[in-house]
Design a protein around this motif. Structure first.
Motif, short mmCIF file in Angstrom:
data_model
loop_
_atom_site.label_atom_id
_atom_site.label_comp_id
_atom_site.label_asym_id
_atom_site.label_seq_id
_atom_site.Cartn_x
_atom_site.Cartn_y
_atom_site.Cartn_z
N ARG A 102 73.55 40.37 76.05
CA ARG A 102 74.35 39.04 75.99
C ARG A 102 75.47 39.67 75.17
NH1 ARG A 102 70.04 34.66 73.29
NH2 ARG A 102 69.31 33.73 75.30
N ASP A 124 74.52 29.05 82.05
CA ASP A 124 76.03 28.64 82.32
C ASP A 124 76.31 28.94 83.84
OD1 ASP A 124 76.98 30.08 79.17
OD2 ASP A 124 76.27 28.16 79.58
N GLU A 130 69.11 40.27 73.80
CA GLU A 130 70.32 40.09 72.97
C GLU A 130 71.39 41.12 73.20
OE1 GLU A 130 70.86 37.78 71.12
OE2 GLU A 130 72.42 38.71 70.43
N HIS A 148 63.30 30.91 76.05
CA HIS A 148 64.68 31.13 76.55
C HIS A 148 65.54 29.94 76.36
CE1 HIS A 148 67.37 33.97 78.77
NE2 HIS A 148 67.78 32.96 79.75
N ARG A 193 78.61 40.47 77.68
CA ARG A 193 78.97 39.27 78.54
C ARG A 193 80.51 39.37 78.79
NH1 ARG A 193 76.21 34.21 75.97
NH2 ARG A 193 76.80 35.51 74.08
N ASN A 202 75.53 33.93 80.77
CA ASN A 202 74.03 33.69 80.83
C ASN A 202 73.72 32.95 82.21
OD1 ASN A 202 73.75 34.44 77.92
ND2 ASN A 202 74.11 32.39 77.02
#
Length: 476
Positions: free
Chosen positions: A188, A214, A185, A325, A191, A211
């Motif tokens: 993330r 992605d 987390e 996930h 990013r 991610n």
């Protein structure tokens, strides 16, 4: 009398191939011994400087500028006097940061990973790989790191470095899934997408941290667009085509029209440049059909499924992840039946049909060449080789899981043209003979070198006979 040790600096001239291979093994032993000696010196230095200077007689109130104990390793390791680090670094002719890293690694190995450390001391594994394991597991609390120690110690002497590190990564997650989820987390939130400055040729770099799922979507879309525009950019390399295709992602209307005009299996749409035509097409087409299609293989143990172990899964192409996930966010998922890998099938044809190829690569996604690094796997399109060469005039049933091994293209070429031979003995077990007669066993535990007798016994067994030796004799 015992044979005197070979002087690798002077005695290599005139040696035949067999003697040079023996010299290579001896050089490996000496290098590992040298690396072990270096780590032992570092460890002894840490022991010598592990007392807290505040407890020495005559010390009064201390300031920030005075010596102190610093913890370089993970939880449970002793501290080292900060001022001692620089002198050791000078003696080792390295930067102090590199010396701190060596101190941290050897302290972790001795105090947190004792099983792995014993293998380093016995010269059965690479010291640099053990140090990497120490760094990967450093965040774990002292009472949880044994999970990593047990798993890595069982693999590090026989598996390739890549596989060992994947095992380590998975066990770090298993040992502390809550902390791992928190780190996921936190990462993330880091990013980003950024652009570099334009260079003198008018080119820029796009830098993104996204991610993993992605990233796979972006890569698949870029590959599809590159395929569609290839005829309009004759002479462009694959990398150039992908770079041009990446630019299409910033022009969604044009991108959608391109994809609509090239729907596989349907009549080509005669769309024009008018926005109204494009909108009409979008009203009649399900956008989900424009998404690239991929197959994702996720491996879960029965213990993880039953809740008796941490829910760590292995996703092909991604590595170990928590089972919850979000691999499928935004996807239309079709769950395929579980493949029964216990079936033993054999065919009379030379080629491996798609369904058999899938079974082979699910069972053994790694290259079966000795000390291969786990690639190519399912996503790498490996060659499927017949360890016992296919004979068009031979008996039926020569193609199947009993005579099939995944090989990367280079390894396949070596087997075909460089004098290597292989014998499959079991569904996931191969014995190899090198051009100079050395033998290696590759199975689910990794690679082991065999002495000539053991290797020949398995290699030269009669057809249909699989030999398993209770106590394999390994080449020293």
């Amino acid at each position: 009398m015992p044979t005197p040790p070979l002087d690798l600096g002077r005695d290599l001239e005139g040696l035949d191939a067999g003697a040079l291979l023996a010299a290579a093994t001896e050089a490996l032993r000496r290098r590992r011994q040298g690396e072990l000696d270096d780590l032992r010196v570092v460890a002894a230095w840490a022991d010598l400087h592990s007392t807290d200077p505040r407890h020495e007689p005559g010390t009064g109130r201390r300031t920030w500028a005075e010596d102190r104990l610093v913890r370089l390793g993970g939880d449970g390791t002793p501290g080292v006097r900060e001022f001692s680090i620089a002198e050791l670094a000078m003696a080792r002719q390295v930067h102090a940061a590199a010396c701190e890293s060596a101190l941290a690694d050897v302290l972790d190995l001795r105090h947190r990973l004792p099983r792995v450390w014993r293998l380093v001391e016995r010269l059965e594994c690479e010291a640099w790989l053990a140090r990497k394991v120490a760094r990967l597991s450093r965040r774990l609390p002292a009472d949880r790191v044994a999970v990593v120690d047990l798993a890595v110690a069982a693999a590090i002497a026989h598996e390739s470095p890549g596989r060992v590190l994947r095992i380590c990564e998975a066990k770090v997650i298993e040992a502390d899934p809550e902390s791992h989820a928190a780190r996921v987390e936190a990462e993330r939130r880091r990013r980003y997408v950024a652009l570099s400055r334009s260079d003198e040729l008018g080119l820029r770099q796009v830098i993104a941290r996204v991610n993993a799922g992605d990233a796979v979507w972006v890569d698949a879309t870029v590959s599809r667009v590159a395929e569609l525009i290839a005829d309009h950019h004759l002479g462009a390399s694959r990398d150039e085509l992908r770079a041009i295709a990446f630019g299409w992602l910033g022009r969604p209307a044009e991108l959608l029209r391109l994809l609509l005009e090239n729907q596989v299996g349907e009549e080509t749409c005669r769309a024009t440049a008018l926005p109204a035509d494009l909108l009409d097409a979008l009203r009649t087409v399900d956008p989900g059909r424009l998404r690239p299609k991929v197959h994702l293989y996720v491996h879960l143990s029965d213990l993880a499924l039953s809740g008796h172990a941490a829910p760590v899964a292995r996703a092909e192409g991604l590595g170990p992840v928590l089972a919850d996930h979000d691999l499928f966010a935004g996807c239309a998922v079709t769950v395929r039946p579980v493949i029964d890998l216990s079936d033993r099938v054999s065919l009379d044809c030379y080629e491996h049909p798609t369904w058999l190829r899938e079974r082979r690569l699910v069972i053994t996604p790694a290259d079966c060449f000795p000390y291969a690094n786990g690639v190519p796997g399912l996503a790498g399109s490996p060659d499927l080789d017949h360890p016992t060469s296919y004979d068009e005039h031979g008996p039926p049933g020569q193609t199947g899981l009993h005579n099939s091994g995944p090989l990367g293209r280079r390894h396949h070429r070596w087997k075909t043209h460089a004098g290597y031979s292989a014998r499959q003995s079991g569904t996931t077990r191969w014995v190899w003979r090198t051009p100079h007669g050395r033998h290696y066993l590759v199975d689910h535990t990794g690679t082991r070198s065999l002495d000539d007798r053991s290797g020949a016994l398995i290699m030269d067994a009669p057809s249909g006979v699989e030999i398993y030796l209770a106590d394999l004799a390994h080449r020293g």
